[in-house]
Write a protein that holds these residues in place. Structure first.
Motif, mmCIF file in Angstrom:
data_model
loop_
_atom_site.group_PDB
_atom_site.id
_atom_site.type_symbol
_atom_site.label_atom_id
_atom_site.label_comp_id
_atom_site.label_asym_id
_atom_site.label_seq_id
_atom_site.Cartn_x
_atom_site.Cartn_y
_atom_site.Cartn_z
ATOM 1 N N ILE A 18 26.958 -22.927 16.086
ATOM 2 C CA ILE A 18 26.326 -21.636 16.333
ATOM 3 C C ILE A 18 26.280 -21.327 17.820
ATOM 4 C CG2 ILE A 18 24.192 -20.309 16.099
ATOM 5 C CD1 ILE A 18 23.638 -22.073 13.608
ATOM 6 N N VAL A 19 25.960 -22.294 18.624
ATOM 7 C CA VAL A 19 25.827 -22.084 20.063
ATOM 8 C C VAL A 19 27.003 -22.750 20.768
ATOM 9 C CG1 VAL A 19 24.308 -22.252 22.062
ATOM 10 C CG2 VAL A 19 23.337 -22.046 19.799
ATOM 11 N N SER A 20 28.183 -22.284 20.446
ATOM 12 C CA SER A 20 29.412 -22.728 21.093
ATOM 13 C C SER A 20 29.463 -24.236 21.303
ATOM 14 C CB SER A 20 29.612 -21.985 22.398
ATOM 15 O OG SER A 20 29.781 -20.627 22.134
ATOM 16 N N TYR A 21 29.256 -24.953 20.205
ATOM 17 C CA TYR A 21 29.373 -26.403 20.223
ATOM 18 C C TYR A 21 28.472 -27.064 21.260
ATOM 19 C CZ TYR A 21 33.185 -25.056 17.290
ATOM 20 O OH TYR A 21 33.910 -24.475 16.284
ATOM 21 N N GLY A 22 27.306 -26.517 21.416
ATOM 22 C CA GLY A 22 26.305 -27.146 22.268
ATOM 23 C C GLY A 22 26.409 -26.843 23.743
ATOM 24 N N LEU A 23 27.236 -25.865 24.130
ATOM 25 C CA LEU A 23 27.363 -25.536 25.548
ATOM 26 C C LEU A 23 26.148 -24.802 26.083
ATOM 27 C CD1 LEU A 23 31.090 -24.420 25.675
ATOM 28 C CD2 LEU A 23 30.110 -26.514 26.609
ATOM 29 N N GLY A 24 25.419 -24.114 25.235
ATOM 30 C CA GLY A 24 24.236 -23.378 25.660
ATOM 31 C C GLY A 24 24.334 -21.911 25.320
ATOM 32 N N CYS A 25 23.404 -21.154 25.869
ATOM 33 C CA CYS A 25 23.349 -19.723 25.595
ATOM 34 C C CYS A 25 22.889 -19.000 26.857
ATOM 35 C CB CYS A 25 22.370 -19.468 24.452
ATOM 36 S SG CYS A 25 22.400 -17.774 23.855
ATOM 37 N N GLY A 26 23.603 -17.934 27.220
ATOM 38 C CA GLY A 26 23.251 -17.129 28.379
ATOM 39 C C GLY A 26 22.766 -15.764 27.958
ATOM 40 N N VAL A 27 21.643 -15.351 28.502
ATOM 41 C CA VAL A 27 21.016 -14.083 28.123
ATOM 42 C C VAL A 27 20.475 -13.397 29.374
ATOM 43 C CG1 VAL A 27 19.228 -12.999 26.700
ATOM 44 C CG2 VAL A 27 20.228 -15.165 25.972
ATOM 45 N N THR A 28 20.676 -12.098 29.454
ATOM 46 C CA THR A 28 20.028 -11.302 30.490
ATOM 47 C C THR A 28 18.966 -10.467 29.799
ATOM 48 O OG1 THR A 28 22.015 -11.256 31.854
ATOM 49 C CG2 THR A 28 20.367 -9.547 32.276
ATOM 50 N N ALA A 29 17.742 -10.556 30.298
ATOM 51 C CA ALA A 29 16.617 -9.916 29.622
ATOM 52 C C ALA A 29 15.531 -9.547 30.623
ATOM 53 C CB ALA A 29 16.048 -10.873 28.574
ATOM 54 N N TYR A 30 14.537 -8.795 30.129
ATOM 55 C CA TYR A 30 13.417 -8.401 30.973
ATOM 56 C C TYR A 30 12.514 -9.576 31.312
ATOM 57 C CZ TYR A 30 14.817 -3.655 29.869
ATOM 58 O OH TYR A 30 15.546 -2.499 29.730
ATOM 59 N N ASP A 31 12.352 -10.499 30.339
ATOM 60 C CA ASP A 31 11.514 -11.679 30.547
ATOM 61 C C ASP A 31 11.890 -12.721 29.497
ATOM 62 O OD1 ASP A 31 10.236 -10.881 28.134
ATOM 63 O OD2 ASP A 31 8.647 -9.849 29.233
ATOM 64 N N TYR A 32 11.216 -13.852 29.541
ATOM 65 C CA TYR A 32 11.508 -14.956 28.630
ATOM 66 C C TYR A 32 11.398 -14.534 27.170
ATOM 67 C CZ TYR A 32 11.026 -19.490 26.327
ATOM 68 O OH TYR A 32 11.183 -20.570 25.493
ATOM 69 N N ASP A 33 10.323 -13.826 26.817
ATOM 70 C CA ASP A 33 10.129 -13.408 25.423
ATOM 71 C C ASP A 33 11.229 -12.459 24.966
ATOM 72 O OD1 ASP A 33 7.825 -14.940 25.100
ATOM 73 O OD2 ASP A 33 6.507 -13.315 25.755
ATOM 74 N N ASP A 34 11.664 -11.584 25.835
ATOM 75 C CA ASP A 34 12.764 -10.675 25.517
ATOM 76 C C ASP A 34 14.053 -11.468 25.305
ATOM 77 O OD1 ASP A 34 14.042 -8.122 25.169
ATOM 78 O OD2 ASP A 34 14.635 -8.142 27.281
ATOM 79 N N VAL A 69 32.545 -21.974 29.615
ATOM 80 C CA VAL A 69 31.541 -20.907 29.667
ATOM 81 C C VAL A 69 32.040 -19.706 30.461
ATOM 82 C CG1 VAL A 69 29.210 -20.275 30.397
ATOM 83 C CG2 VAL A 69 29.616 -22.495 29.316
ATOM 84 N N ARG A 70 32.351 -19.900 31.725
ATOM 85 C CA ARG A 70 32.696 -18.760 32.595
ATOM 86 C C ARG A 70 33.898 -17.962 32.107
ATOM 87 N NH1 ARG A 70 31.811 -22.003 37.831
ATOM 88 N NH2 ARG A 70 33.922 -21.351 38.218
ATOM 89 N N PRO A 71 34.967 -18.592 31.620
ATOM 90 C CA PRO A 71 36.099 -17.782 31.163
ATOM 91 C C PRO A 71 35.822 -17.025 29.861
ATOM 92 C CG PRO A 71 36.782 -20.078 31.486
ATOM 93 C CD PRO A 71 35.298 -20.023 31.642
ATOM 94 N N ASN A 72 34.777 -17.405 29.138
ATOM 95 C CA ASN A 72 34.516 -16.823 27.820
ATOM 96 C C ASN A 72 33.199 -16.073 27.720
ATOM 97 O OD1 ASN A 72 36.870 -17.898 26.326
ATOM 98 N ND2 ASN A 72 35.998 -19.823 27.022
ATOM 99 N N MET A 73 32.614 -15.736 28.848
ATOM 100 C CA MET A 73 31.322 -15.049 28.801
ATOM 101 C C MET A 73 31.494 -13.546 28.993
ATOM 102 S SD MET A 73 29.606 -16.254 32.366
ATOM 103 C CE MET A 73 29.419 -15.042 33.642
ATOM 104 N N GLY A 74 30.498 -12.821 28.543
ATOM 105 C CA GLY A 74 30.459 -11.378 28.763
ATOM 106 C C GLY A 74 29.892 -11.090 30.150
#
Length: 89
Positions: A18-34, A69-74
């Motif tokens: 689900i999370v790209s084989y354990g590489l992690g997840c990158g999110v841009t948001a207003y805050d942690y809860d968002d 990560v970097r070559p495949n991120m939005g």
């Protein structure tokens, strides 16, 4: 103001896909809860949310994995999940 977050998870083998084989997840948001809400909606859906091992706030994307990560991120300047990146059609 938007902030970039990088999440590392404690993933059971079954959830690693689900999370790209354990590489992690990158999110841009207003805050942690968002950020958590965006991940739940756009990455995990109905899957159980895994335990978070580490969160990096205001992450410098140049420090992330250069091979996967970097070559495949939005684009990390807009609100949303940028890794794993999925084109919504």
């Amino acid at each position: 103001m938007l902030r970039r977050y990088w999440f590392d998870f404690e993933l059971p083998h079954a959830q690693a896909r689900i999370v790209s084989y354990g590489l992690g997840c990158g999110v841009t948001a207003y805050d942690y809860d968002d950020a958590m809400s965006l991940m739940k909606e756009q990455v995990f859906g109905t899957e159980e949310f895994p335990p978070i091992r580490k969160v990096s706030e205001d992450v410098d994307v140049s420090t992330l994995d250069a091979k996967h990560v970097r070559p495949n991120m939005g684009v990390p300047v807009f609100r949303g999940v940028w890794f794993p990146f999925r084109v919504i059609s």
